[in-house]
Each structure stands twice: as C-alpha cells, then as structure tokens.
Design an enzyme around this catalytic site. Structure first.
Site, short mmCIF file in Angstrom:
data_model
loop_
_atom_site.label_atom_id
_atom_site.label_comp_id
_atom_site.label_asym_id
_atom_site.label_seq_id
_atom_site.Cartn_x
_atom_site.Cartn_y
_atom_site.Cartn_z
CB CYS A 19 40.57 43.05 53.02
SG CYS A 19 39.25 41.91 52.27
CG ASP A 20 43.05 45.68 51.65
OD1 ASP A 20 43.40 44.97 52.57
OD2 ASP A 20 42.94 45.35 50.45
CB CYS A 74 38.93 43.46 49.64
SG CYS A 74 37.88 42.76 51.19
#
Ligand code: NDP
Length: 312
Positions: free
Chosen positions: A139-140, A136
C-alpha cells in the site's frame, strides 16, 4: 429492525467469506455478506502479485483476484453489505447480528473475519502510523521512493515486504530480534541475494523517532543480548511481525484458543451449533489464499447441512 430471518449470514469478505458465499448462493440460500469497512476483500487487497493461486499461471494482482471472487459471489445472488458488524448474539436462535445500528437475524452464521497485522505496541509507532510507519509495503511502498527503510520481523512477511520495498528504497534493513530467520528457505535466499537488503540481528526497535509533520528520521535499536541502545537513521519503518485473529466480537460467544483463534472441529463447526468459522480466523498454520478459499467452501457446505438437519 426487519424481522426477516436469513438462512445464512456471512461475516467477512476475504477468500474464505466470498467462497462461502459462492457455495451458499449456488445452493439457493441467498446469503447476506457483511464485508466490513476497514479492509473489504481482506488481506489479499493489500498484496501485489499472487503467484500461487491455482488457475492463474501468470499470477494475478491480489485486489484483482478479490474483485473476481466478489463478482462470482454476487453472480449467484449474494447480497454484499459494505458494513462492519458491531455485535453478535449466538446465545439465542435465530442468531442476531447488529451492523451499524440495524439488527439482522440468521438461522446460521459463517464467520470469515480473518486476521490483522500485529504491531510492536510502541506509542511512537501509533503516533507515526501513516506518517512514516506502515504495516503494508504494497500500500505504502511508493511513498518511500529514494529512502532508506527498516523492516521489522523475521518471517515470510518481512522477507516479502523487504524484497518488494527495494523497488522504491535505496536500502532496506531487516531488524530481527533473533540471529536467524523464521522465513521459508526460498524467501530467505531471495532476500540474502538482494544487494539492497541487509540485516541487523538480535535487535528490537525500542523507539521510532520522528514527527507527524516531517515523518520518520530514525529508530532506537536495542541489542537484546547486550542491552546496548543505538540510533539508526532511516526514512520509514515497516512492521511485519505477524497477525492477530479478528475475534474481539466473538469473545464471550464462542470458544477461542489461547491466541484468540476460533476453535473449530469436524470441518468448520464452532462451539455453537449453526455457527461456522473458516479462513484465517480459525487457521494460524496454513493461512494461504487457497486454503482459506477451501475452508470457505467447507463452511458453506457445513451450514447447508445444518439447515437441512433443521428441516430447511
Ligand atoms: P510469522 O509469525 O511467521 O513471523 C513473525 C516474525 O515477526 C517472526 O520472525 C517473529 O520473531 C517476529 N515478531 C513477532 N512479534 C514480534 C515483536 N513483538 N517484536 C519483534 N519481532 C516480532 O508471521 P508472518 O506474517 O511472517 O507469516 C505468517 C504466515 O504467512 C506464515 O505461515 C508464512 O509462511 C505465511 N506467509 C507466506 C508468504 C508467501 O508465501 N508469499 C508471504 C507472507 C506470509 P521470532 O522469529 O523471534 O518469533
């Protein structure tokens, strides 16, 4: 164990689940919705800009859109539980749903459990997940500022993630097992035109190198044509190779297709009357927020019709 029989139980909390809840709640059916604990709100909660959801001409952030969906479902009386469903029994009616040790009964069930990111299946990928390996970018990505990254895959997800990651990374290399992309033309062009993105064709990631303590330091790439293996240094690996439907719970309960998606017909009907499925868990073709939402509406209307036919 409560013996109350709910008219509609919804499993899943993405676009499809919440839309089904809005419709069911407005029909006064007081739906119970199990959101799940791993990714409540579904795949849009790990997306940034959503520019193709009608009604938001300037675009909207995925998590914000899902928060609005949930608010709308709750406004009409949906009860949302932040719980995972662990077991279902569709062989007896009313249907039984077990969540965290508690049993619930439903006259009808709407399944909207969606799909999850596919992984390569390497031991090193599993070991280094969250330590330099991710599925992701949204997200990261932030954690990979100033690093060189690898994105695996050749579809729209891989193009989208690569483009997004160039906000943080010094360079992004897309590793694809073929010599041409599956992604849509517009997303391909965007990636080709980005000076920070390059491509390694006909190649597979055979091993991810690194440690939990120090993160990823590179990958071993195998050229699938020549079988030659070479090491490529990088500071992180993003896997973007598609999705698998979240249907493990339903394996001996409903008809699934070869890829594990729930088979539906005449709208959202599954192989068990009274059990309906909507969104990505039964759609591997369109998989859009708006189509999932539309199919959530179909699920609720079909469930309502089923309840009516039983005299409710
Ligand atoms: P896709 O199934 O479209 O693509 C998966 C890619 O990963 C393919 O290139 C495939 O290779 C490759 N792949 C699959 N398994 C492996 C493996 N084990 N090892 C190496 N490579 C592998 O999935 P996406 O998630 O990209 O897209 C799914 C759907 O969602 C599509 O319909 C897409 O259009 C849509 N989407 C739309 C977006 C948007 O419009 N903003 C953003 C993201 C997705 P091969 O080509 O060889 O099969």
């Amino acid at each position: 164990m409560s013996s109350q029989v709910h008219k509609i139980i919804i499993i899943g909390s993405g676009c499809a689940g919440y839309t089904a809840a809005v419709y069911a709640a407005r029909a006064n059916l007081k739906p119970l919705l199990f959101e799940g604990i791993q990714q409540p709100g579904g795949q849009l909660t790990i997306t940034t800009d959503v520019e193709n959801y009608p009604g938001f001409p300037e675009g909207i952030q995925g998590p914000d859109l899902m928060a609005l969906f949930k608010k709308q479902a709750e406004r009409f009386g949906t009860v949302c539980f932040p719980k995972d469903v662990n077991q279902v029994d569709f062989k007896n009616h009313p249907f039984t749903i077990t969540a965290e040790g508690k049993t619930y009964f439903g006259e009808s069930v709407i399944i909207a459990t969606g799909a999850s990111a596919k992984m390569l299946g390497l031991e090193s990928e599993k070991r280094l997940m969250g330590h330099g390996v991710s599925s992701c970018a949204t997200c990261d990505g932030f954690f990979f500022k100033g690093k060189e990254l690898i994105v695996v895959g050749g579809g729209d997800s891989a193009m989208e993630e690569s483009t997004f990651l160039t906000k943080f990374a010094t360079k992004v290399t897309v590793v694809h097992r073929k010599d041409k992309l599956r992604a849509s033309k517009i997303m391909q062009e965007k990636a080709f035109q980005n000076p920070k993105i390059d491509f390694i064709w006909n190649s597979a990631v055979e091993e991810i190198l690194g440690t939990v303590e120090e993160g990823v330091r590179g990958v071993n790439l195998r050229n699938v044509k020549t079988n030659e293996v070479r090491e490529k240094p990088c500071g992180g690996v993003f896997i973007a190779i598609g999705h698998i439907p979240n249907t493990q719970l339903f394996q001996n309960q409903l008809d699934l297709d070869q890829r594990g998606y729930i088979v539906t017909q005449n709208g959202s009907a599954t192989s068990v009357p009274g059990v309906f499925a909507c969104g990505d868990v039964q759609d591997h073709v369109y998989r859009q927020a708006v189509t999932a939402a539309g199919s959530g509406c179909v699920g609720a209307m079909d469930a309502e019709k089923f309840l009516e036919s039983k005299g409710d």
